[in-house]
Scaffold this motif. Structure first.
Motif, PDB file in Angstrom:
ATOM      1  N   LYS A 111      47.845  23.530  36.853  1.00  0.00           N
ATOM      2  CA  LYS A 111      48.527  24.369  37.841  1.00  0.00           C
ATOM      3  C   LYS A 111      48.935  25.702  37.222  1.00  0.00           C
ATOM      4  CE  LYS A 111      50.569  21.281  41.247  1.00  0.00           C
ATOM      5  NZ  LYS A 111      51.846  20.864  41.843  1.00  0.00           N
ATOM      6  N   TYR A 112      49.403  25.659  35.995  1.00  0.00           N
ATOM      7  CA  TYR A 112      49.822  26.894  35.326  1.00  0.00           C
ATOM      8  C   TYR A 112      48.653  27.872  35.227  1.00  0.00           C
ATOM      9  CZ  TYR A 112      51.544  30.166  31.855  1.00  0.00           C
ATOM     10  OH  TYR A 112      51.903  31.311  31.201  1.00  0.00           O
ATOM     11  N   TYR A 113      47.509  27.380  34.831  1.00  0.00           N
ATOM     12  CA  TYR A 113      46.329  28.237  34.702  1.00  0.00           C
ATOM     13  C   TYR A 113      45.950  28.833  36.067  1.00  0.00           C
ATOM     14  CZ  TYR A 113      41.569  29.785  33.837  1.00  0.00           C
ATOM     15  OH  TYR A 113      40.433  30.535  33.752  1.00  0.00           O
ATOM     16  N   ALA A 114      45.917  27.997  37.108  1.00  0.00           N
ATOM     17  CA  ALA A 114      45.551  28.464  38.447  1.00  0.00           C
ATOM     18  C   ALA A 114      46.563  29.483  38.967  1.00  0.00           C
ATOM     19  CB  ALA A 114      45.445  27.287  39.402  1.00  0.00           C
ATOM     20  N   TYR A 115      47.837  29.184  38.802  1.00  0.00           N
ATOM     21  CA  TYR A 115      48.862  30.089  39.315  1.00  0.00           C
ATOM     22  C   TYR A 115      48.978  31.365  38.493  1.00  0.00           C
ATOM     23  CZ  TYR A 115      50.220  26.438  42.581  1.00  0.00           C
ATOM     24  OH  TYR A 115      50.229  25.520  43.586  1.00  0.00           O
ATOM     25  N   SER A 116      48.609  31.307  37.221  1.00  0.00           N
ATOM     26  CA  SER A 116      48.607  32.539  36.432  1.00  0.00           C
ATOM     27  C   SER A 116      47.509  33.477  36.925  1.00  0.00           C
ATOM     28  CB  SER A 116      48.437  32.252  34.945  1.00  0.00           C
ATOM     29  OG  SER A 116      47.137  31.778  34.664  1.00  0.00           O
ATOM     30  N   LYS A 117      46.370  32.909  37.331  1.00  0.00           N
ATOM     31  CA  LYS A 117      45.285  33.721  37.911  1.00  0.00           C
ATOM     32  C   LYS A 117      45.735  34.323  39.235  1.00  0.00           C
ATOM     33  CE  LYS A 117      42.114  33.102  34.836  1.00  0.00           C
ATOM     34  NZ  LYS A 117      41.698  34.190  33.989  1.00  0.00           N
ATOM     35  N   LEU A 118      46.430  33.536  40.044  1.00  0.00           N
ATOM     36  CA  LEU A 118      46.951  34.018  41.317  1.00  0.00           C
ATOM     37  C   LEU A 118      47.942  35.155  41.094  1.00  0.00           C
ATOM     38  CD1 LEU A 118      47.267  33.683  44.424  1.00  0.00           C
ATOM     39  CD2 LEU A 118      49.067  32.028  43.927  1.00  0.00           C
ATOM     40  N   PHE A 119      48.837  34.970  40.135  1.00  0.00           N
ATOM     41  CA  PHE A 119      49.816  36.014  39.857  1.00  0.00           C
ATOM     42  C   PHE A 119      49.141  37.287  39.347  1.00  0.00           C
ATOM     43  CE2 PHE A 119      52.577  38.389  37.022  1.00  0.00           C
ATOM     44  CZ  PHE A 119      53.595  38.715  37.899  1.00  0.00           C
ATOM     45  N   ASN A 120      48.152  37.155  38.474  1.00  0.00           N
ATOM     46  CA  ASN A 120      47.453  38.332  37.964  1.00  0.00           C
ATOM     47  C   ASN A 120      46.750  39.089  39.085  1.00  0.00           C
ATOM     48  OD1 ASN A 120      48.210  38.135  35.277  1.00  0.00           O
ATOM     49  ND2 ASN A 120      46.536  36.742  34.794  1.00  0.00           N
ATOM     50  N   ALA A 121      46.160  38.348  40.036  1.00  0.00           N
ATOM     51  CA  ALA A 121      45.520  38.993  41.187  1.00  0.00           C
ATOM     52  C   ALA A 121      46.561  39.733  42.023  1.00  0.00           C
ATOM     53  CB  ALA A 121      44.793  37.961  42.039  1.00  0.00           C
ATOM     54  N   PHE A 122      47.697  39.071  42.263  1.00  0.00           N
ATOM     55  CA  PHE A 122      48.773  39.716  43.023  1.00  0.00           C
ATOM     56  C   PHE A 122      49.273  40.961  42.306  1.00  0.00           C
ATOM     57  CE2 PHE A 122      53.391  40.303  43.069  1.00  0.00           C
ATOM     58  CZ  PHE A 122      53.526  40.832  44.348  1.00  0.00           C
ATOM     59  N   TYR A 123      49.516  40.851  41.024  1.00  0.00           N
ATOM     60  CA  TYR A 123      50.097  41.963  40.279  1.00  0.00           C
ATOM     61  C   TYR A 123      49.182  43.182  40.278  1.00  0.00           C
ATOM     62  CZ  TYR A 123      52.579  44.544  36.687  1.00  0.00           C
ATOM     63  OH  TYR A 123      53.259  45.514  36.002  1.00  0.00           O
ATOM     64  N   SER A 124      47.891  42.967  40.066  1.00  0.00           N
ATOM     65  CA  SER A 124      46.975  44.115  40.061  1.00  0.00           C
ATOM     66  C   SER A 124      46.864  44.714  41.459  1.00  0.00           C
ATOM     67  CB  SER A 124      45.600  43.715  39.527  1.00  0.00           C
ATOM     68  OG  SER A 124      45.011  42.748  40.345  1.00  0.00           O
ATOM     69  N   ASP A 125      46.844  43.871  42.504  1.00  0.00           N
ATOM     70  CA  ASP A 125      46.800  44.374  43.871  1.00  0.00           C
ATOM     71  C   ASP A 125      48.087  45.117  44.210  1.00  0.00           C
ATOM     72  OD1 ASP A 125      45.421  44.647  46.363  1.00  0.00           O
ATOM     73  OD2 ASP A 125      46.668  43.066  47.226  1.00  0.00           O
ATOM     74  N   PHE A 126      49.204  44.576  43.792  1.00  0.00           N
ATOM     75  CA  PHE A 126      50.496  45.205  44.048  1.00  0.00           C
ATOM     76  C   PHE A 126      50.579  46.578  43.382  1.00  0.00           C
ATOM     77  CE2 PHE A 126      54.893  46.109  42.923  1.00  0.00           C
ATOM     78  CZ  PHE A 126      55.516  46.010  44.165  1.00  0.00           C
ATOM     79  N   GLN A 127      50.131  46.665  42.144  1.00  0.00           N
ATOM     80  CA  GLN A 127      50.155  47.945  41.432  1.00  0.00           C
ATOM     81  C   GLN A 127      49.306  48.986  42.176  1.00  0.00           C
ATOM     82  OE1 GLN A 127      52.759  47.663  39.612  1.00  0.00           O
ATOM     83  NE2 GLN A 127      51.875  48.337  37.696  1.00  0.00           N
ATOM     84  N   GLU A 128      48.131  48.569  42.612  1.00  0.00           N
ATOM     85  CA  GLU A 128      47.236  49.479  43.324  1.00  0.00           C
ATOM     86  C   GLU A 128      47.858  49.927  44.652  1.00  0.00           C
ATOM     87  OE1 GLU A 128      42.926  49.311  45.549  1.00  0.00           O
ATOM     88  OE2 GLU A 128      43.281  47.950  43.872  1.00  0.00           O
ATOM     89  N   LEU A 129      48.391  48.969  45.412  1.00  0.00           N
ATOM     90  CA  LEU A 129      48.989  49.292  46.707  1.00  0.00           C
ATOM     91  C   LEU A 129      50.249  50.136  46.550  1.00  0.00           C
ATOM     92  CD1 LEU A 129      48.544  45.892  48.583  1.00  0.00           C
ATOM     93  CD2 LEU A 129      47.276  48.018  48.936  1.00  0.00           C
ATOM     94  N   ALA A 130      51.035  49.859  45.528  1.00  0.00           N
ATOM     95  CA  ALA A 130      52.241  50.651  45.293  1.00  0.00           C
ATOM     96  C   ALA A 130      51.875  52.094  44.974  1.00  0.00           C
ATOM     97  CB  ALA A 130      53.064  50.039  44.164  1.00  0.00           C
ATOM     98  N   GLY A 131      50.813  52.293  44.205  1.00  0.00           N
ATOM     99  CA  GLY A 131      50.352  53.643  43.900  1.00  0.00           C
ATOM    100  C   GLY A 131      49.877  54.375  45.151  1.00  0.00           C
ATOM    101  N   LYS A 132      49.125  53.660  46.000  1.00  0.00           N
ATOM    102  CA  LYS A 132      48.655  54.263  47.252  1.00  0.00           C
ATOM    103  C   LYS A 132      49.831  54.614  48.161  1.00  0.00           C
ATOM    104  CE  LYS A 132      44.149  52.002  47.638  1.00  0.00           C
ATOM    105  NZ  LYS A 132      43.361  51.024  48.422  1.00  0.00           N
ATOM    106  N   MET A 133      50.786  53.690  48.243  1.00  0.00           N
ATOM    107  CA  MET A 133      51.942  53.925  49.104  1.00  0.00           C
ATOM    108  C   MET A 133      52.759  55.105  48.594  1.00  0.00           C
ATOM    109  SD  MET A 133      54.702  51.157  50.519  1.00  0.00           S
ATOM    110  CE  MET A 133      53.457  50.197  51.367  1.00  0.00           C
TER     111      MET A 133
END
Length: 100
Positions: free
Chosen positions: A63-85
């Motif tokens: 679960k840790y491995y799967a959720y770390s991948k999920l968090f990394n996807a969220f974090y990179s998407d969040f950074q990109e969207l925050a920059g656009k916003m």
């Protein structure tokens, strides 16, 4: 002062900025993209608040491995969207004001 000119002023007698519907929809689209992360992030919250005893170490590691991948996807998407916003907000701040 005409009725139209009065409508172009705020309560504090300042000019209103010209913001198009396209600008509003673009900002709304970014907001929707951010809110689309609510459900996946709730999974992460459940994982980190889980207090199941005794712990199954293999299950926790998977679960840790799967959720770390999920968090990394969220974090990179969040950074990109925050920059656009941020850029959209800067553009909206620089819009020309309606003349009173």
């Amino acid at each position: 002062m005409s009725e139209v000119q009065k409508e172009n002023l705020t309560i504090n007698k300042q000019s209103i900025k010209k913001i198009s519907h396209q600008d509003i929809y673009a900002l709304y689209d970014l907001l929707e993209q951010l809110t689309s992360w609510n459900e996946p992030l709730q999974l992460l919250e459940c994982y980190f608040n889980e207090s199941e005893r005794p712990l199954n170490k293999q299950k926790v590691v998977k679960k840790y491995y799967a959720y770390s991948k999920l968090f990394n996807a969220f974090y990179s998407d969040f950074q990109e969207l925050a920059g656009k916003m941020k850029m959209q907000v800067i553009d909206l701040r620089q819009k020309e004001k309606l003349q009173p």
